[in-house]
Design an enzyme around this catalytic site. Structure first.
Site, PDB file in Angstrom:
ATOM      1  CD  GLU A  96      12.917   1.149   9.287  1.00 33.55           C
ATOM      2  OE1 GLU A  96      13.797   1.909   9.877  1.00 33.55           O
ATOM      3  OE2 GLU A  96      13.286  -0.147   9.391  1.00 33.55           O
ATOM      4  CD  GLU A 113      10.585  13.184  10.797  1.00 37.13           C
ATOM      5  OE1 GLU A 113       9.297  12.991  10.935  1.00 37.13           O
ATOM      6  OE2 GLU A 113      11.576  12.490  10.421  1.00 37.13           O
ATOM      7  CB  VAL A 119      -5.970   0.576   1.983  1.00 37.18           C
ATOM      8  CG1 VAL A 119      -4.877  -0.434   1.541  1.00 37.18           C
ATOM      9  CG2 VAL A 119      -7.135   0.848   0.972  1.00 37.18           C
ATOM     10  N   GLY A 120      -4.642   0.881   4.755  1.00 36.67           N
ATOM     11  CA  GLY A 120      -3.674   0.689   5.645  1.00 36.67           C
ATOM     12  C   GLY A 120      -4.215  -0.111   6.885  1.00 36.67           C
ATOM     13  CE  LYS A 174      -1.820   3.191   2.535  1.00 41.60           C
ATOM     14  NZ  LYS A 174      -1.640   4.317   2.013  1.00 41.60           N
ATOM     15  N   GLY A 195      -4.587   3.415  -1.788  1.00 42.23           N
ATOM     16  CA  GLY A 195      -5.765   3.592  -1.082  1.00 42.23           C
ATOM     17  C   GLY A 195      -5.479   4.658   0.247  1.00 42.23           C
ATOM     18  CB  CYS A 228      12.996   9.586   7.954  1.00 44.05           C
ATOM     19  SG  CYS A 228      13.958   8.384   6.797  1.00 44.05           S
ATOM     20  N   GLY A 244      -4.800   5.493   4.165  1.00 40.08           N
ATOM     21  CA  GLY A 244      -4.148   4.847   5.293  1.00 40.08           C
ATOM     22  C   GLY A 244      -5.327   4.285   6.199  1.00 40.08           C
TER      23      GLY A 244
HETATM   24  P1  NAD Z   1       2.110   8.775   7.630  1.00 41.22           P
HETATM   25  O1  NAD Z   1       2.649   7.918   8.871  1.00 41.22           O
HETATM   26  O2  NAD Z   1       0.981   9.633   7.501  1.00 41.22           O
HETATM   27  O3  NAD Z   1       2.031   7.846   6.287  1.00 41.22           O
HETATM   28  C1  NAD Z   1       2.684   6.418   6.062  1.00 41.22           C
HETATM   29  C2  NAD Z   1       1.858   5.547   5.164  1.00 41.22           C
HETATM   30  O4  NAD Z   1       0.955   5.041   6.225  1.00 41.22           O
HETATM   31  C3  NAD Z   1       0.905   6.022   4.192  1.00 41.22           C
HETATM   32  O5  NAD Z   1       0.939   4.887   3.153  1.00 41.22           O
HETATM   33  C4  NAD Z   1      -0.577   6.258   4.812  1.00 41.22           C
HETATM   34  O6  NAD Z   1      -1.525   5.944   3.904  1.00 41.22           O
HETATM   35  C5  NAD Z   1      -0.638   4.993   5.749  1.00 41.22           C
HETATM   36  N1  NAD Z   1      -1.208   5.121   6.937  1.00 41.22           N
HETATM   37  C6  NAD Z   1      -1.466   6.303   7.674  1.00 41.22           C
HETATM   38  N2  NAD Z   1      -2.393   6.021   8.599  1.00 41.22           N
HETATM   39  C7  NAD Z   1      -2.534   4.497   8.710  1.00 41.22           C
HETATM   40  C8  NAD Z   1      -3.172   3.679   9.733  1.00 41.22           C
HETATM   41  N3  NAD Z   1      -4.020   4.244  10.671  1.00 41.22           N
HETATM   42  N4  NAD Z   1      -3.017   2.493   9.479  1.00 41.22           N
HETATM   43  C9  NAD Z   1      -2.164   2.231   8.557  1.00 41.22           C
HETATM   44  N5  NAD Z   1      -1.530   2.671   7.735  1.00 41.22           N
HETATM   45  C10 NAD Z   1      -1.792   3.932   7.522  1.00 41.22           C
HETATM   46  O7  NAD Z   1       3.428   9.076   7.127  1.00 41.22           O
HETATM   47  P2  NAD Z   1       3.747  10.288   5.764  1.00 41.22           P
HETATM   48  O8  NAD Z   1       3.363  11.842   6.093  1.00 41.22           O
HETATM   49  O9  NAD Z   1       3.503   9.619   4.521  1.00 41.22           O
HETATM   50  O10 NAD Z   1       5.499  10.257   5.679  1.00 41.22           O
HETATM   51  C11 NAD Z   1       6.218  11.165   6.356  1.00 41.22           C
HETATM   52  C12 NAD Z   1       6.778  10.524   8.022  1.00 41.22           C
HETATM   53  O11 NAD Z   1       7.396   9.223   7.369  1.00 41.22           O
HETATM   54  C13 NAD Z   1       7.743  11.243   8.410  1.00 41.22           C
HETATM   55  O12 NAD Z   1       7.704  11.240   9.931  1.00 41.22           O
HETATM   56  C14 NAD Z   1       9.280  10.579   8.214  1.00 41.22           C
HETATM   57  O13 NAD Z   1      10.137  10.668   9.118  1.00 41.22           O
HETATM   58  C15 NAD Z   1       8.828   8.963   8.144  1.00 41.22           C
HETATM   59  N6  NAD Z   1       9.505   8.392   7.326  1.00 41.22           N
HETATM   60  C16 NAD Z   1      10.518   7.433   8.100  1.00 41.22           C
HETATM   61  C17 NAD Z   1      11.362   6.829   7.517  1.00 41.22           C
HETATM   62  C18 NAD Z   1      12.334   5.766   8.226  1.00 41.22           C
HETATM   63  O14 NAD Z   1      13.073   5.088   7.533  1.00 41.22           O
HETATM   64  N7  NAD Z   1      12.585   5.861   9.318  1.00 41.22           N
HETATM   65  C19 NAD Z   1      11.702   6.911   6.016  1.00 41.22           C
HETATM   66  C20 NAD Z   1      10.824   7.921   5.440  1.00 41.22           C
HETATM   67  C21 NAD Z   1       9.930   8.446   6.043  1.00 41.22           C
END
Ligand code: NAD
Length: 473
Positions: A246, A380, A207-208, A171, A202, A280, A204
């Protein structure tokens, strides 16, 4: 390989299936539509997990060497469409084309290549004393990724899972689903068995969330925000699924008093601004010896001023726009609150870069005179924002660097490598680069503390998708 970025389908059991709902993907640089993706629902998730479950027994039983051949074929397919992948990431993320090619596509290819020998390695059990230890695929893996490195992050998970013999339901993030379609097309073109990769773009929350805790899913691999990571950890914990999280970071670049200050500062500004600061593992806290604080600020402003903010399609551009208007507001909010609270704005800030009236651009920003307890030093930001802190020697530098809820990456700079190594070994963080050493696509990558659980890349990444059976002889 297709060049169609207007999609209304999901990949289930090796077949593309249209779905009723779709959503538009827009360029962060222009706001214009650049593609469309399916918006899957819970029933689609069930179908995808079933298809992955059906594909699992055969894929898990396939010789690891054959799986390695499959990954080699996938690598070749992706390499052949490097230009299209690059263009896609420029379009959906607004990443500058040079960065998209080198950091998003080529790095992803390097990470995928790193899994091939590890897949082969799994063919033989290892020994633990007199026992034989067999690595086996954990089961169906759910791979959930964010928007900031859309292709790279998906490949870091899907490549490792397939190497381990897991089948996958992926996803991608809502904002950047197009490159995931290209990856799925490449998996099919590489001749991988039907159902080993299923794709359900889809939301989060729909679908997530349906994937996490799903009875058919054995392992959840998530990259994203710490807030969502905590929710996923709770659900996956309840379902006793294997999980790898991550999450965010606030990494420190520690400059010791015998370091080459100009190189260290320039590299730290570059890191904080890489991918427009949406990284990140960016070094977003620069720690310099107190007597050289003002000199470091001058050098940081100088380097920030050299970086070119502009059209992502231009080969000369260093920073493209932030991904969305919301992301720009978040970044501006952090900076404005810091300045209101007494921080010194050394350069950058919320003014629009000259000549860029549309797009979510934000200037490289350096902040000084902040405390270690201030929001801007702890949270962050996920934009091109660097805070500069002073330290009073190696022990103090280690203390300040570790005074963080996060622990994802970091850097140490010193004229004496053994001294730098001693400091690096005391940092509570997953990765440390000494004197600007290059990223290693097979070294374990992951976080301490609020930066996550588990490790990606190379052998450690593949093992996240394995169960181990020890046989006593
Ligand atoms: P996010 O947490 O909002 O979303 C990440 C993914 O999770 C998306 O696909 C989203 O649709 C899904 N998601 C959202 N809510 C969910 C739920 N309740 N259940 C399951 N899935 C769900 O993050 P973002 O805004 O897309 O990305 C930015 C963040 O990602 C930053 O905080 C960054 O630090 C972090 N990041 C970490 C790493 C790492 O390797 N540590 C790498 C890249 C980004």
């Amino acid at each position: 390989m297709t060049t169609d970025w207007y999609r209304d389908d999901i990949l289930v059991g090796g077949k593309w299936r249209p779905v009723r709902r779709t959503h538009q993907v827009v360029s962060p640089a222009t706001g214009w539509p650049v593609g469309r993706a399916a918006k899957a629902d819970r029933a689609d998730v069930d179908a995808a997990v079933r298809a992955a479950g059906d594909a699992l027994p055969e894929w898990r039983a396939t010789s690891p060497r054959v799986r390695a051949e499959g990954l080699t074929a996938l690598h070749a397919e992706l390499t052949a469409c490097r230009d299209e992948l690059t263009a896609c990431i420029v379009a959906e993320l607004g990443a500058p084309v040079r960065l998209a090619r080198e950091a998003h596509v080529d790095m992803a290819l390097d990470v995928l290549a790193g899994f091939i020998p590890i897949a082969e390695e799994l063919a033989e059990p290892t020994k633990a004393g007199s026992s034989l230890v067999f690595a086996q695929a954990a089961g169906v893996a759910a791979c959930i990724t964010p928007w900031n490195y859309p292709l790279y992050q998906l490949i870091a998970k899907v490549g490792a899972a397939l190497a381990a013999g897991c089948s996958v339901v992926a996803k991608p993030a809502e904002l950047t689903p197009l490159s995931a379609y290209l990856l799925a097309d490449a998996v099919l073109a590489a001749g991988m068995p039907d159902g080993v990769l299923n794709l359900v773009p889809g939301s989060g929350t729909e679908v997530g969330a349906a994937l996490v805790g799903h009875r058919g899913v054995a392992a959840v691999s998530f990259t994203g925000s710490t807030a969502v990571g905590r929710q996923i950890g709770r659900s996956a914990g309840e379902a006793l699924q294997r999980m790898s999280l991550e999450l965010g970071g606030k990494s420190a670049s520690v400059v010791l008093d015998d370091a080459d200050l100009p190189s260290a500062v320039a590299a730290t500004v570059d890191s904080a601004c890489y991918n427009s600061g949406q990284t990140c593992s960016a070094w977003t806290r620069l720690l310099v010896p107190r007597p050289r604080y003002e000199e470091a600020l001058h050098l940081a402003a100088q380097r920030a001023g050299e970086l070119i903010v502009g059209d992502p399609a231009d080969e000369a551009t260093d920073l493209g726009p932030l991904v969305s208007v919301g992301q720009r507001e978040t970044v501006a909010g952090f900076v404005d609150r810091a300045v209101d609270g007494g921080a010194r704005l050394v350069c950058g800030g919320s003014d629009r870069p000259a000549g860029l009236d549309s797009g979510h651009y934000y200037l490289p920003t350096v902040l000084a005179d902040v405390g270690t307890a201030d929001e801007i030093s702890r949270e962050e930001v996920f934009g091109p924002v660097l805070v500069v802190l002073a330290h009073d020697g190696d022990d103090d530098a280690v203390r300040v660097a570790n005074d963080s809820d996060y622990g994802l990456a970091g850097a140490v700079w010193s004229g004496d490598e053994s001294r730098a190594l001693k400091v690096a070994a005391r940092l509570e963080t997953g990765q440390v680069d000494l004197n600007g050493a290059a990223f290693n696509p097979v070294a374990p990558f992951g976080g301490w503390k609020s930066s996550g659980v588990g490790r990606e890349l190379g052998r450690h990444g593949v093992h996240e998708f394995c169960e181990f059976t020890s046989v006593q002889i």
